[in-house]
Scaffold this motif. Structure first.
Motif, mmCIF file in Angstrom:
data_model
loop_
_atom_site.group_PDB
_atom_site.id
_atom_site.type_symbol
_atom_site.label_atom_id
_atom_site.label_comp_id
_atom_site.label_asym_id
_atom_site.label_seq_id
_atom_site.Cartn_x
_atom_site.Cartn_y
_atom_site.Cartn_z
ATOM 1 N N HIS A 142 0.863 -1.180 0.000
ATOM 2 C CA HIS A 142 0.000 0.000 0.000
ATOM 3 C C HIS A 142 0.899 1.229 0.000
ATOM 4 N N VAL A 143 0.525 2.249 -0.767
ATOM 5 C CA VAL A 143 1.290 3.494 -0.798
ATOM 6 C C VAL A 143 0.334 4.663 -0.654
ATOM 7 N N SER A 144 0.619 5.526 0.316
ATOM 8 C CA SER A 144 -0.103 6.787 0.458
ATOM 9 C C SER A 144 0.823 7.888 -0.047
ATOM 10 N N ALA A 145 0.505 8.429 -1.228
ATOM 11 C CA ALA A 145 1.343 9.442 -1.859
ATOM 12 C C ALA A 145 0.659 10.792 -1.713
ATOM 13 N N TYR A 146 1.036 11.513 -0.659
ATOM 14 C CA TYR A 146 0.432 12.809 -0.356
ATOM 15 C C TYR A 146 1.249 13.928 -0.988
ATOM 16 N N THR A 147 0.574 14.936 -1.521
ATOM 17 C CA THR A 147 1.304 16.122 -1.955
ATOM 18 C C THR A 147 1.606 16.988 -0.728
ATOM 19 N N LEU A 148 2.752 17.644 -0.765
ATOM 20 C CA LEU A 148 3.165 18.481 0.358
ATOM 21 C C LEU A 148 2.126 19.565 0.619
ATOM 22 N N THR A 149 1.722 19.675 1.868
ATOM 23 C CA THR A 149 0.790 20.717 2.282
ATOM 24 C C THR A 149 1.481 21.594 3.320
ATOM 25 N N VAL A 150 1.461 22.895 3.102
ATOM 26 C CA VAL A 150 2.071 23.831 4.046
ATOM 27 C C VAL A 150 0.965 24.380 4.934
ATOM 28 N N GLU A 151 0.908 23.876 6.171
ATOM 29 C CA GLU A 151 -0.155 24.249 7.097
ATOM 30 C C GLU A 151 0.213 25.511 7.880
ATOM 31 N N PRO A 152 -0.770 26.354 8.166
ATOM 32 C CA PRO A 152 -0.509 27.565 8.957
ATOM 33 C C PRO A 152 0.121 27.232 10.307
ATOM 34 N N GLY A 153 1.085 28.034 10.704
ATOM 35 C CA GLY A 153 1.717 27.859 12.007
ATOM 36 C C GLY A 153 2.901 26.926 12.023
ATOM 37 N N THR A 154 3.139 26.193 10.921
ATOM 38 C CA THR A 154 4.282 25.286 10.873
ATOM 39 C C THR A 154 5.547 26.048 10.491
ATOM 40 N N PRO A 155 6.725 25.489 10.782
ATOM 41 C CA PRO A 155 7.972 26.141 10.351
ATOM 42 C C PRO A 155 8.019 26.395 8.845
ATOM 43 N N PHE A 156 7.486 25.469 8.039
ATOM 44 C CA PHE A 156 7.451 25.699 6.599
ATOM 45 C C PHE A 156 6.629 26.948 6.257
ATOM 46 N N HIS A 157 5.512 27.106 6.941
ATOM 47 C CA HIS A 157 4.659 28.266 6.677
ATOM 48 C C HIS A 157 5.382 29.554 7.060
ATOM 49 N N ARG A 158 6.036 29.533 8.206
ATOM 50 C CA ARG A 158 6.752 30.733 8.654
ATOM 51 C C ARG A 158 7.929 31.057 7.736
ATOM 52 N N ALA A 159 8.489 30.015 7.104
ATOM 53 C CA ALA A 159 9.626 30.229 6.206
ATOM 54 C C ALA A 159 9.181 30.605 4.796
#
Length: 381
Positions: free
Chosen positions: A195-212
């Motif tokens: 089984h493979v769950s292939a999710y696209t990257l999601t930038v959620e509010p409040g995360t380090p990715f979002h702040r960057a």
């Protein structure tokens, strides 16, 4: 062994049959993660397990004496627990609720896997391992803030597949800037994962990715979804949900409960629950538990009443994710209102545009609709 899916038209269970347990402890906190996670400290896991036992006793009557269909240990990193800790956790569930009839899943961080540990997990009754590989490329893993390299991730997957466990799932993140998504997909497909769950990257509010200021190109998202279907499908992993692909007999029974708006217990800090309603015009109740510090004091989330229209809208958000869509008659029956009438006129417009289709009493997204499903559901609701 349970089959992949219930026949079309079979309504969801009227009692709680699924159990999600949130284990908040993680070796590291990834910059894309917006779940309730924290590093373990002395005495904290023991306190967590003590409170989990109390919460499980509180909610056990909702299963009406029947064992759960599925148990899902997520997080966080449940595989970060030591053997004795995981044994106690499963002991709490099995003694109070009973072992899962269809599926017991453990999420696995590659850095926690070793031959002895994998054997211990299987020996404790886990029959499905979900390995958080995320990528097979070192530069992508560094960008994602993962503490393991590609070799460690692939070794963990190899150990899981060689353990004799019934099913092994892999999580991949696609649409990552600079990623060769085809390479990741081909390597995972070649591994023999079930089984493979292939999710696209999601930038959620409040995360380090979002702040960057990290951003994901919508065109890259659509291409990643298309590519996953192509590469994994060619290897025998059929797409059965927007991000989920499986070989025959290996679809996730637990996730199907979410997609069908079925009922589940949510145990642990930050865990969400979805229960049958208890009052007139209340189709369901839902709650999300508070963070660990408050949860350990016995505090629980506030129950929110779900009325018929709210239930239909929530059911549509989840129910359009599977490739075979949702059973409109079952949703209408449970909600006590005509779901079709509530969804018009947007429904007719989306069908006319080729983004949704109705067939044999079901509503489902077309291939084009699945590529922009967020936009489709936003218009529909």
């Amino acid at each position: 062994m349970a089959t992949d899916a219930a026949p079309a038209g079979v309504p969801p269970s009227d009692t709680v049959r699924h159990v999600y347990v949130h284990v908040p402890f993680c070796p590291t906190i990834c910059p894309f993660c917006d779940f309730h996670v924290l590093e373990r400290r002395a005495g904290l896991v023991e306190a967590y397990l003590d409170e989990l036992a109390r919460e499980t006793e509180e909610l056990a009557p909702l299963l009406a004496g029947s064992p759960p269909s599925t148990i899902y240990l997520g997080g966080g990193t449940p595989s970060h627990l030591r053997e004795a800790e995981l044994a106690r956790l499963l002991g709490i569930l099995h003694t109070t609720l009973g072992p899962a009839v269809d599926e017991t899943t453990l999420e696995v961080h590659p850095s926690t896997a070793s031959p002895d540990r994998v054997a211990d997990w299987v020996g404790l009754g886990v029959d499905r391992l979900s390995v958080g590989l995320q990528s097979t490329q070192d530069d992508v893993l560094r960008f994602l803030g993962r503490p393991h390299d590609a070799a460690t991730g692939l070794r963990a997957l190899e150990l899981a597949l060689g353990s004799g466990v019934r099913s092994v799932s892999v999580d991949l993140i696609t649409a990552v800037p600079g990623q060769d998504a085809r390479l990741d997909l081909e390597r995972v497909a070649a591994s023999g994962a079930h089984h493979v769950s292939a999710y696209t990257l999601t930038v959620e509010p409040g995360t380090p990715f979002h702040r960057a200021g990290v951003e994901v190109d919508p065109d890259d998202e659509g291409e990643a979804l298309r590519l996953a279907s192509e590469v994994l499908g060619a290897a025998g992993l059929e797409r059965y949900e927007v991000s989920s692909h499986a070989r025959p007999g290996h679809r996730s029974h637990h996730n199907r409960a979410y997609w069908r708006s079925d009922w589940w217990l949510g145990l642990g800090p930050g865990a969400a629950a979805h229960h049958p309603g208890t009052a007139e015009a209340e189709v369901a109740r839902r709650r999300t538990n508070p963070p660990l510090d408050r949860w350990l004091t016995g505090e629980r989330g506030e129950w929110t009443s779900v009325d018929p229209e709210d239930f239909v809208r929530t059911a549509v958000l989840a129910g359009l994710r599977p490739v075979d869509g949702m059973d409109l008659a079952a949703v209408s029956s449970r909600a006590g209102i005509d779901a079709l009438r509530l969804l018009e006129p947007a429904l007719s417009d989306l069908v006319e545009r080729g983004l949704l289709e109705r067939h044999d009493g079901r509503l489902r997204a077309t291939e084009s609709g699945r590529l922009i499903l967020d936009q489709v559901t936003a218009q529909l609701l």
